[in-house]
Design an enzyme around this catalytic site. Sequence first.
Site, PDB file in Angstrom:
ATOM      1  N   GLY A  47     -22.207 -50.073   0.518  1.00 24.22           N
ATOM      2  CA  GLY A  47     -21.240 -49.206   1.187  1.00 24.22           C
ATOM      3  C   GLY A  47     -21.262 -47.762   0.717  1.00 24.22           C
ATOM      4  N   ASP A  68     -22.679 -44.006   0.506  1.00 22.60           N
ATOM      5  CA  ASP A  68     -23.470 -43.173   1.404  1.00 22.60           C
ATOM      6  C   ASP A  68     -24.512 -42.347   0.653  1.00 22.60           C
ATOM      7  OD1 ASP A  68     -22.038 -44.047   3.631  1.00 22.60           O
ATOM      8  OD2 ASP A  68     -20.457 -42.586   3.263  1.00 22.60           O
ATOM      9  N   HIS A 116     -37.485 -26.330  -2.552  1.00 22.37           N
ATOM     10  CA  HIS A 116     -37.764 -26.564  -1.137  1.00 22.37           C
ATOM     11  C   HIS A 116     -36.574 -27.249  -0.484  1.00 22.37           C
ATOM     12  CE1 HIS A 116     -38.963 -30.327  -3.073  1.00 22.37           C
ATOM     13  NE2 HIS A 116     -38.929 -30.925  -1.906  1.00 22.37           N
ATOM     14  N   HIS A 158     -33.523 -32.471  -2.952  1.00 28.85           N
ATOM     15  CA  HIS A 158     -33.538 -31.261  -3.778  1.00 28.85           C
ATOM     16  C   HIS A 158     -32.391 -30.306  -3.455  1.00 28.85           C
ATOM     17  CE1 HIS A 158     -37.447 -32.015  -5.788  1.00 28.85           C
ATOM     18  NE2 HIS A 158     -37.527 -32.859  -4.784  1.00 28.85           N
ATOM     19  N   HIS A 194     -46.700 -28.862   0.486  1.00 29.83           N
ATOM     20  CA  HIS A 194     -45.888 -30.079   0.484  1.00 29.83           C
ATOM     21  C   HIS A 194     -45.584 -30.410   1.942  1.00 29.83           C
ATOM     22  CE1 HIS A 194     -43.227 -33.135  -0.866  1.00 29.83           C
ATOM     23  NE2 HIS A 194     -42.103 -32.505  -0.606  1.00 29.83           N
ATOM     24  N   ASP A 206     -43.806 -33.657 -10.827  1.00 33.34           N
ATOM     25  CA  ASP A 206     -43.766 -34.810  -9.924  1.00 33.34           C
ATOM     26  C   ASP A 206     -44.905 -35.779 -10.274  1.00 33.34           C
ATOM     27  OD1 ASP A 206     -44.430 -36.326  -7.625  1.00 33.34           O
ATOM     28  OD2 ASP A 206     -44.703 -34.574  -6.362  1.00 33.34           O
ATOM     29  N   HIS A 214     -49.746 -40.861   9.097  1.00 36.19           N
ATOM     30  CA  HIS A 214     -48.888 -40.276   8.072  1.00 36.19           C
ATOM     31  C   HIS A 214     -49.703 -40.059   6.808  1.00 36.19           C
ATOM     32  CE1 HIS A 214     -45.451 -39.351   5.592  1.00 36.19           C
ATOM     33  NE2 HIS A 214     -45.808 -40.280   4.734  1.00 36.19           N
ATOM     34  N   HIS A 273     -47.196 -35.766  -1.653  1.00 38.38           N
ATOM     35  CA  HIS A 273     -47.252 -35.733  -3.121  1.00 38.38           C
ATOM     36  C   HIS A 273     -48.683 -35.936  -3.632  1.00 38.38           C
ATOM     37  CE1 HIS A 273     -42.846 -35.900  -3.700  1.00 38.38           C
ATOM     38  NE2 HIS A 273     -42.874 -36.519  -2.524  1.00 38.38           N
ATOM     39  N   HIS A 331     -39.621 -37.383 -11.114  1.00 33.68           N
ATOM     40  CA  HIS A 331     -39.662 -37.666  -9.686  1.00 33.68           C
ATOM     41  C   HIS A 331     -40.540 -38.893  -9.436  1.00 33.68           C
ATOM     42  CE1 HIS A 331     -39.691 -37.256  -5.407  1.00 33.68           C
ATOM     43  NE2 HIS A 331     -39.111 -36.092  -5.423  1.00 33.68           N
TER      44      HIS A 331
END
Lengths: 556, 556
Positions: free
Chosen positions: B46, B48, B71, B76, B140, B194, B363, B367, B389
């Site tokens: 529940g 968000d 970015h 972020h 990115h 990252d 796709h 990264h 990250h």
Amino acid sequence: MTKQRLRVIPLGGAGEVGRNMWVVEYGEDIVILDCGVMFPEAEMLGVDLVLPDITYLRENLHKVRGIVLTHGHEDHIGSLPYVLPELGFPPVYATPLTAGLVSHKLKEHRLLEQTKIHRFEAGDELRVGIFKIETFHVAHSIPDTVGLAINTPAGIAVYLTDWKFDHTPVDKRPTDIAAITALGQRNPLVLMTDCVRVESSGSTPSERVVGDSLDSIFATAPGRIIVATFASNISRVQQVIDSAEAYGRRLMLAGRSMENNFRIALELGYLRIQPTTLVRGSEAATLPDDQVAVMCTGSQGEPMAALARMANRDFPHLRVKQGDTVVVSASPIPGNEVSVSRVINNLFRIGADVIYGSEAKVHVSGHAAQEELKMLLAMLRPQNVIPFHGDYRHMVLYRKLALGMNMGYTMDNVFVIENGSVMEFGQNFAKLVNKVPVNYIYVDGTTVGDVSQIVVRDRQLLSRDGVMIVVVTIDRHSGELVGGPDVLSRGFVQVRDADTLIDSTRNVVRRILQKTNDQTEVDAAFVIRKIKDAVGDHLFEQTRRRPVVLPIVTEV
Amino acid sequence: MTKQRLRVIPLGGAGEVGRNMWVVEYGEDIVILDCGVMFPEAEMLGVDLVLPDITYLRENLHKVRGIVLTHGHEDHIGSLPYVLPELGFPPVYATPLTAGLVSHKLKEHRLLEQTKIHRFEAGDELRVGIFKIETFHVAHSIPDTVGLAINTPAGIAVYLTDWKFDHTPVDKRPTDIAAITALGQRNPLVLMTDCVRVESSGSTPSERVVGDSLDSIFATAPGRIIVATFASNISRVQQVIDSAEAYGRRLMLAGRSMENNFRIALELGYLRIQPTTLVRGSEAATLPDDQVAVMCTGSQGEPMAALARMANRDFPHLRVKQGDTVVVSASPIPGNEVSVSRVINNLFRIGADVIYGSEAKVHVSGHAAQEELKMLLAMLRPQNVIPFHGDYRHMVLYRKLALGMNMGYTMDNVFVIENGSVMEFGQNFAKLVNKVPVNYIYVDGTTVGDVSQIVVRDRQLLSRDGVMIVVVTIDRHSGELVGGPDVLSRGFVQVRDADTLIDSTRNVVRRILQKTNDQTEVDAAFVIRKIKDAVGDHLFEQTRRRPVVLPIVTEV
């Protein structure tokens, strides 16, 4: 049903992975193929297992001649304890390993004595009612898996679930290509086949690949080696035994189902192990780390299984520690990705080295990929095909694959159907003729079926914003408030920090009762409804959340 | 803090994917890097959003000089509306596209007027407190992403999050390798980078690859083409525009965030589109199918997003139908696999052709993979590295990768740390010196923080076996039962089928009250406790389930 027509109904397995169960019917005879469970999806909250709906079988009980099992995985045998009593214990047909696993399961449910289990070997021919059923060996991630050719007056139905063409399987028994090509000469009427790996191009690698990866891990790991895999993956278990023996390690088993399946497979001769290899946990703890290997359950990240418990320092005699190498020899079943990843993170946190994922080659699938699926069609050349044991998308992609082969397959003989579809096949006839009911039957705790879709929906509502209970006591004559309103909540907000919200909610209830009070007659149901609506609106307005509101009105 | 030492604290982003937020501190100055949210994990029922815990910043408010954003992705920037007011609106530094997205977000929260946003371009130098911050462009999956080099008296900290070495990016602005190698000449003190794709060997493919796949789909699809992707993936959006224009299709946008981000990016010049390409839904409905393309949200299977709604015939002007081609141009974020797969199944059910998954090349990630991560270290040669990250496992694998490079990296200069770790760096000094509190701060509905771990735990309990409420009214003097026991449940069993269970439960309560009645004084808290325990035990015994038991005792 018209004469000379074969009827085929998936009660589970079409449009879903797991819970496999098929009905093959001709005239007054039904044979059931497999009897599996499904593990619940994430939103089936609190549900332990999902069973097939056997309404159709209950209504045709007099026709049921037996249940033939293809192999010992839960998604093919797991419903037996629930289905057998309902159907008056029809005879069960299974290969020795499958029969061993089934017997163990039925014993746990105290149903073994009532059940007649007929053991057969791949290659044997079964007589079940009017059906003559030929059996042939197929390679899969558990030994003793078979395909079935069911001979009926209308033609032959071939049932081939959970298979791959592994030419170098660990048990040295590849899929019986001779039997399949011979069947192909006999113009089979319909093929039902597994299609779950149709998204993968090429062929599924041989189980042998995993043995090579294990060997290189066993050759270099500095400390203990802990391999997590499915307890039912007897071939994988054999490969871990082989690597342990080759590199001078004793082997400990961890996890109840691992121990059970190991014992059953060993007793029936499906595992080869030297008498000194196996070691108990207490003894393993006294050995040097580089002489210990562990084979355990928990490869799906299940929080109560051995691997997660070892990682949480909650397993007797074994805690994962720095220097250990953990091999996750399984892929996450869809939906388990996050829990698997959590266990892997925790193992790294402890300092273990963890080997996992497809690049590590420590797991291969037991299911056929695209080129194998095509090869099967080319060998068998069935008149009709029903792909199953996959999501809807897999079945559609399978049809695309078949239609692309220029073998005469069309939308009229490759059927993408869902559970409950009654298919009839005969001479130049292949059609969906009816639908029978197929609901999800939930098992939660010890009981079957009292958890319905409604109960699960309520759990979903509760899980989102919790519950708020409003308690009032009113005078049954005057309707006046004599106790409360009290407000109680779970999973909604932290009540001790929400005084204002609680106070305003109580005021909302008071106002309603005053208004209701003006009416000539007090109706508790009416009061409940009013409170429910007004409090629900009030809470949404204040918090943008919708807890389940439960008004409790006591009249005194 | 000792002089000449740079302090670095992850408040989010270390050991988790998302919710990125870092503190860089020297003496009396703090600069905050990024300010992201995390999307809740499955068991945070529940909830968000999950925010970073800014307790440390609240305690050091006088030092906070500003927030620099790298970015415009939610992980972020998403916490800004919650964090900015708490910190008294420190200045925000962002590139134009990021600033545009942030402005839109703050406007929605009515916070834009109070916020000072400083726009900068990659290559600009920022002055934030005592910090001189150099900025440089990185490639990115959203344009206008930057890396940061924070100059402090103790040395240079390089913050490089969400980047890849794409040599052929769609916006023709590859990662600024010259800037990175130049920084490498200046002996940077620490790199934060990252590491989320460290499990993937080789290099992440260029975004260009997706354009080629889209072109071949657009060249051959017979009907409409519907492409679902992240609304923030402006480069992907550009490629869909390019393909649509190349193959004579008008383009419709679907989904609120898609429309918003499109508008912002277009206004700021980050999208190139011919004036006639865009079409409204109502007009698109009148065009021939092979002249229509749609770009929509919902690539993560979100049930309320455009794609799922189109599949459920719940989207204005657009229902997916047979002949449509749907392209899922995104990977499922871990945890979303099942919902994505459900949407794909539904689209196939409707008769659409669906193109998805890694083999379709529709796709690519934004990264860096293994070879890129190594290349960065080779170029930059930082004295110390903190990977972030990524899950814990990614950070450990990153360290393994760095240690394997023979560049002098060891356990003492590659740090696997978790959120709240206070790291200090100086001349020959690199150490974890402290821990600051970092809890999950939950957003549920409109409020922050009133949903605690306890509330979420209650939701978990409720979701498993539901709730059973036991209502009794007792005489406050005699303790005698004057009303009830009534029993009410939600999400436990279907009450109408469970008469026996309900009756036996009521008897259990009656028995307790009789016993309690014998006592000299009646204590409601004691009665509640007794009912809770006895009913809980009784229900578990009968059903093997443990609903939340809530006794409600009214005294009259």
